[in-house]
Design an enzyme around this catalytic site. Structure first.
Site, PDB file in Angstrom:
ATOM      1  N   CYS A 103       0.860  -1.449  -0.339  1.00 43.72           N
ATOM      2  CA  CYS A 103      -0.273   0.268  -0.414  1.00 43.72           C
ATOM      3  C   CYS A 103       0.582   1.326  -0.104  1.00 43.72           C
ATOM      4  O   CYS A 103       2.214   1.366   0.116  1.00 43.72           O
ATOM      5  CB  CYS A 103      -1.041   0.054   0.576  1.00 43.72           C
ATOM      6  SG  CYS A 103       0.052  -0.172   2.488  1.00 43.72           S
ATOM      7  N   CYS A 106       3.264   1.209   2.580  1.00 44.67           N
ATOM      8  CA  CYS A 106       4.767   1.176   2.702  1.00 44.67           C
ATOM      9  C   CYS A 106       5.741   2.109   2.067  1.00 44.67           C
ATOM     10  O   CYS A 106       6.588   1.869   1.877  1.00 44.67           O
ATOM     11  CB  CYS A 106       4.919  -0.210   1.595  1.00 44.67           C
ATOM     12  SG  CYS A 106       3.736  -1.517   2.282  1.00 44.67           S
ATOM     13  N   ASP A 511       7.210  27.008 -30.778  1.00 45.19           N
ATOM     14  CA  ASP A 511       7.970  27.501 -31.551  1.00 45.19           C
ATOM     15  C   ASP A 511       8.258  26.918 -33.298  1.00 45.19           C
ATOM     16  O   ASP A 511       7.112  26.650 -33.545  1.00 45.19           O
ATOM     17  CB  ASP A 511       9.447  27.368 -31.099  1.00 45.19           C
ATOM     18  CG  ASP A 511      10.735  26.975 -32.035  1.00 45.19           C
ATOM     19  OD1 ASP A 511      11.565  28.176 -32.424  1.00 45.19           O
ATOM     20  OD2 ASP A 511      11.479  25.929 -32.924  1.00 45.19           O
ATOM     21  N   ASP A 706      11.395  22.367 -30.135  1.00 41.79           N
ATOM     22  CA  ASP A 706      12.774  21.229 -30.523  1.00 41.79           C
ATOM     23  C   ASP A 706      13.991  22.168 -30.173  1.00 41.79           C
ATOM     24  O   ASP A 706      14.602  20.856 -30.502  1.00 41.79           O
ATOM     25  CB  ASP A 706      12.405  20.858 -31.792  1.00 41.79           C
ATOM     26  CG  ASP A 706      12.932  21.747 -33.102  1.00 41.79           C
ATOM     27  OD1 ASP A 706      12.942  23.255 -33.318  1.00 41.79           O
ATOM     28  OD2 ASP A 706      13.302  21.533 -34.003  1.00 41.79           O
ATOM     29  N   ASP A 710      15.602  26.938 -27.726  1.00 43.22           N
ATOM     30  CA  ASP A 710      13.989  26.603 -26.196  1.00 43.22           C
ATOM     31  C   ASP A 710      14.078  25.741 -25.397  1.00 43.22           C
ATOM     32  O   ASP A 710      13.392  25.803 -24.745  1.00 43.22           O
ATOM     33  CB  ASP A 710      13.269  25.508 -27.983  1.00 43.22           C
ATOM     34  CG  ASP A 710      12.847  26.403 -28.739  1.00 43.22           C
ATOM     35  OD1 ASP A 710      12.685  26.952 -28.776  1.00 43.22           O
ATOM     36  OD2 ASP A 710      12.831  25.136 -29.782  1.00 43.22           O
TER      37      ASP A 710
END
Length: 824
Positions: A103, A106, A511, A706, A710
């Site tokens: 659970c 834990c 972009d 990308d 950026d």
């Protein structure tokens, strides 16, 4: 000398000399790790391990005797090389599988216990996958010390291994099913003895027969308590020892109280017994946990498939172009090796095709179901499946450098981080258990004064009917399923907060180059402004850009062709602006007109201004004497860019294009995509300032980019998305990576993220409403223990089943014409 490794059984690579003297004879090993293990076995006097074993281990991870693990062999660098990463001079990080997690409590216990160990700097455990990421300083604690610390609180940890993970999952299912079977069988038998007692009228059953029924019920309940219920008592005792009230504490307390009271009633032949209620409750609770476990394993199976995508062996060609091959372990592949990939086989590493044409299934990595045609010169991704004809490929990246390894690292990073919603739910659940115990004790005390014979069972019902499990499962169950579903779409979540952030985002900033466009610009025009001819300007531009990975740099080199490039000295690249270098003793710049003109401060001629305004991406070349020329490039829009923006408009979000390209080029793309807010000529600092301004107005910003320039903006936005073909820096900085570069998958990801947030809220509301309604009914004596067992199990199961609705995400809806005609 060839054959198999004497220690683990894997093939011994050619031209390797890893020898260990065992029983007076030199034995060959496949690698330095096995050599180190074997030497340690001999040095520790455990050579009988080799004499007594009757089979080689199925998994090399299991080829280490337990005694050696206790001796700290995991601390050996050669053993650690496959699963420990160096993140600093002395700092190390490992991914572990934990056994014994039942659970959320834990998870909390392990995190708190490990965090208190000297030298441990970070620890995070994912409930759904049972995987832990631990970072430590090896000067203060060793890996063996970390594993021992976990074992000290009753759990077992192993370095993460896909096969080991699947074995553990299978063992967990098998043990859970056996416990459920014993509880169910015991419940049915006990009910057979309880039924006559319930239905017998006064005088129909003699006291000795009734006592016999009780003893028979007690004997039949014992296996259920000692075996089926053992994990509840063991976990509860562990929690109490470490001053932590976990979710097994109320269950163990309720079941234990009922069983002890029933045993006392049996021994004294007085009072009532409820062995049937105890066995029924345990059967229902174990049944609920079993189905929850199956749902959890199903949800995480898609993510685990990534780790098993690479094959174990590869066919390496001895002397290409001859196709004679040798079978070697994938771990032994090196950059430059030539491998043969037959139809139906997985590509063993990232590489480039040198011979053959075939269809390749990349769905495990990119989420694209359609096979991709590959031919000579095309890139292959390790883990993809060759479905057509034989291919011969040259290995370009191996091990941790492959794209699949990068994806695994990012997925593990996401699994190790806890979103705000999950932290909030865990904090509420921890306080809930304390309040629950106080309510149970208060209810028992009140009923003892009102009707003493009912006090115990109301105490049990209050403990059992509540369900903090549902509260703690509400968020992680939904996020685990959503992460797997997004991975199948080709949308890889790399940060814990990404799904929540994507769902809340109300302003998407794009972009242009490489994001909305294909990122493959072509040179369409050249304007000379000085003493050089167009061919000379092109050669000079390619010279300056010969070491750059920018799409325009690649286009310049392609346009220059076989032209001889000069040497560029004292080169300096300015992110988002351009490049300055010394060519033939002359300072030269290439980049934005503003940057290139900084060498001489002369304005652009009117002719050049008109030429620049015609559209496309314009790059200027200048030296200290003045302007040399302008180059215009055009890049095509991605085919799905328009559909993506239309889909986002239907979700009522604002759209912006933010680019370092010329304002004219950005305006051209914005007009084609019907986006009103478009800003060109933006430096990385300008982009960062714009995102910050949006955030100060209370907007939740999602940035999609990308490139290297950026990365700072991706870090600033609340949620960031990088294209899979972008730079490594952008992918590492982003919260989400589009693996297939299909922009429509982003729209599907946004819809799925929003659905995930709705389901998390539904789960949390259900858990709260259920507990607020069920606990008062139990305190009033309306809910019996067996009814409470059904309620608790059903509550947890309902939360998991609701989360599983995310496994089949809806495809992006097609926008109506009325909506698409509106700009944003």
């Amino acid at each position: 000398m060839g054959g198999a490794c004497y220690h683990c059984g894997l093939p011994v690579p050619a031209q390797t000399e890893f020898l260990v003297d065992i029983d007076g004879a030199p034995r060959r090993m496949c690698c330095g790790g096995c050599q180190a293990v074997a030497q340690a076995i001999v040095a520790n006097g455990l050579i009988d391990y080799y004499r007594q074993r009757d089979a080689l281990p199925e998994n090399p991870r299991e080829s280490m005797p337990k005694a050696l693990q206790e001796a700290g062999l995991f601390d050996h660098p050669a053993v650690q090389k496959d699963f420990v990463q160096a993140v600093g001079e002395h700092e190390r990080e490992i991914s572990l599988i934990l056994e014994g997690i039942t659970c959320a409590a834990c998870i909390w216990l392990n995190e708190q216990h490990l965090a208190r160990q000297p030298g441990v700097s970070a620890v995070s455990i994912n409930y759904a996958t049972r995987r832990a990421r631990v970072r430590w300083d090896e000067r203060h604690i060793k890996l063996s010390g970390i594993l021992a610390a976990i074992a000290a609180i009753g759990y077992r940890a192993h370095p993460y291994d896909p096969l080991r993970s699947e074995e553990m999952a299978e063992k967990e299912r098998r043990v859970a099913l056996w416990r459920l079977f014993v509880a169910g069988f015991g419940m049915m038998q006990v009910m057979m003895y309880a039924f006559p007692v319930y239905w017998a009228n006064d005088g129909d059953m003699t006291p000795d027969i009734e006592q016999l029924m009780r003893w028979a019920s007690l004997i039949l309940t014992l296996p259920v308590i000692l075996y089926s219920a053992a994990p509840f008592f063991r976990n509860a005792w562990r929690d109490i020892r470490f001053a932590r009230l976990g979710m097994d504490v109320p269950v163990a307390l309720g079941v234990g109280s009922a069983f002890v009271a029933s045993c006392w009633a049996t021994l004294t032949a007085s009072g009532a017994v409820y062995f049937d209620s105890v066995t029924m409750f345990l059967f229902l609770l174990l049944g609920g946990r079993y189905f929850e476990m199956m749902a959890r394993q199903k949800a995480t199976r898609g993510i685990e498939l990534l780790a098993r995508a690479l094959p174990t062996f590869a066919a390496r060609l001895r002397s290409f172009p001859e196709l004679a091959s040798e079978k070697i372990a994938v771990a032994e592949l090196r950059v430059g090796d030539i491998v043969l990939v037959l139809p139906g086989e997985a590509v063993p590493a990232d590489g480039v095709i040198v011979q053959g044409v075939s269809s390749v299934d990349e769905s495990v990595i990119t989420g694209e179901s359609a096979a991709v045609i590959k031919q000579c010169g095309d890139a292959l991704i390790g883990g993809s499946i060759n479905v057509g004809s034989p291919l011969v490929a040259r290995v370009e990246k191996v091990g941790s450098d492959t794209r699949l390894a990068m994806i695994q690292r990012l997925v593990e990073r996401a699994a190790a981080e806890k979103p705000h919603l999950m932290e909030m739910a865990d904090a509420i659940a921890a306080r809930f258990i304390i309040a629950l115990l106080l309510l149970a004790v208060a209810s028992a005390a009140a009923w003892y004064l009102i009707e003493p014979q009912r006090a115990l069972w109301i105490f049990v019902a209050v403990l059992v009917v509540s369900c903090p499990c549902a509260l703690s499962l509400a968020t992680p169950a939904a996020l685990a399923v959503a992460t797997g579903a997004m991975a199948r779409l080709g949308v890889m979540v790399t940060r814990g907060h990404a799904i929540e952030g994507l769902a809340r985002a109300d302003h998407f900033v794009f972009d242009k180059t490489g994001t909305l466009t294909l990122g493959r610009p072509t040179l369409v025009d050249t304007l000379t402004l000085g003493r050089l001819q167009p061919e000379a300007i092109l050669t000079l531009a390619a010279t300056l850009e010969q070491g750059s990975g920018h799409p325009i740099a690649r286009a310049l080199r392609d346009a220059a062709g076989a032209a001889k490039l000069a040497l560029a000295e004292d080169l300096r690249a300015i992110t988002g602006e351009g490049i300055e270098a010394c060519v033939d003793s002359q300072r030269v710049r290439i980049g934005t007109p503003r940057f290139a003109g900084g060498l001489h401060n002369a304005p652009l001629p009117d002719e050049a201004l008109r030429w620049s305004a015609a559209g496309g991406s314009v790059v200027a070349v200048a030296d200290s004497h003045g302007w040399l020329g302008l180059l215009r490039f055009r890049d095509s829009l991605r085919p799905e860019a328009t559909a993506l923006l239309e889909a986002l408009r239907t979700m009522n979000v604002r759209l912006t294009i933010l680019s370092g390209d010329t304002p004219a080029a950005v305006a051209e793309v914005a007009t084609e995509l019907n986006v009103r807010d478009a800003r060109g000529g933006q430096s990385p600092e300008d982009k960062h300032a714009y995102i910050t301004e949006l955030q100060t107005r209370g907007e939740v910003v999602a940035m999609i980019g990308d490139g290297v320039n950026d990365a700072p903006v991706l870090a600033q936005a609340q949620v960031s998305v990088a294209m899979g073909g972008g730079t490594d820096l952008a992918r590492q900085q982003a919260d989400i990576v589009l693996l297939s570069e299909n922009l429509l998958q982003l729209a599907a990801g946004v819809q799925l993220a929003r659905q995930t947030l709705r389901i998390v809220r539904q789960n949390l509301v259900w858990a709260c409403v259920y507990n607020l309604a069920a606990i008062p009914l139990a305190m009033l004596g309306i809910v019996t223990p067996w009814m409470a067992g059904i309620g608790m199990s059903a509550s947890s199961l309902l939360v998991v089943l609701n989360a599983l609705r995310l496994q089949n995400p809806a495809k992006p809806t097609k926008p109506s014409a009325a909506l698409t005609s509106k700009g944003t």
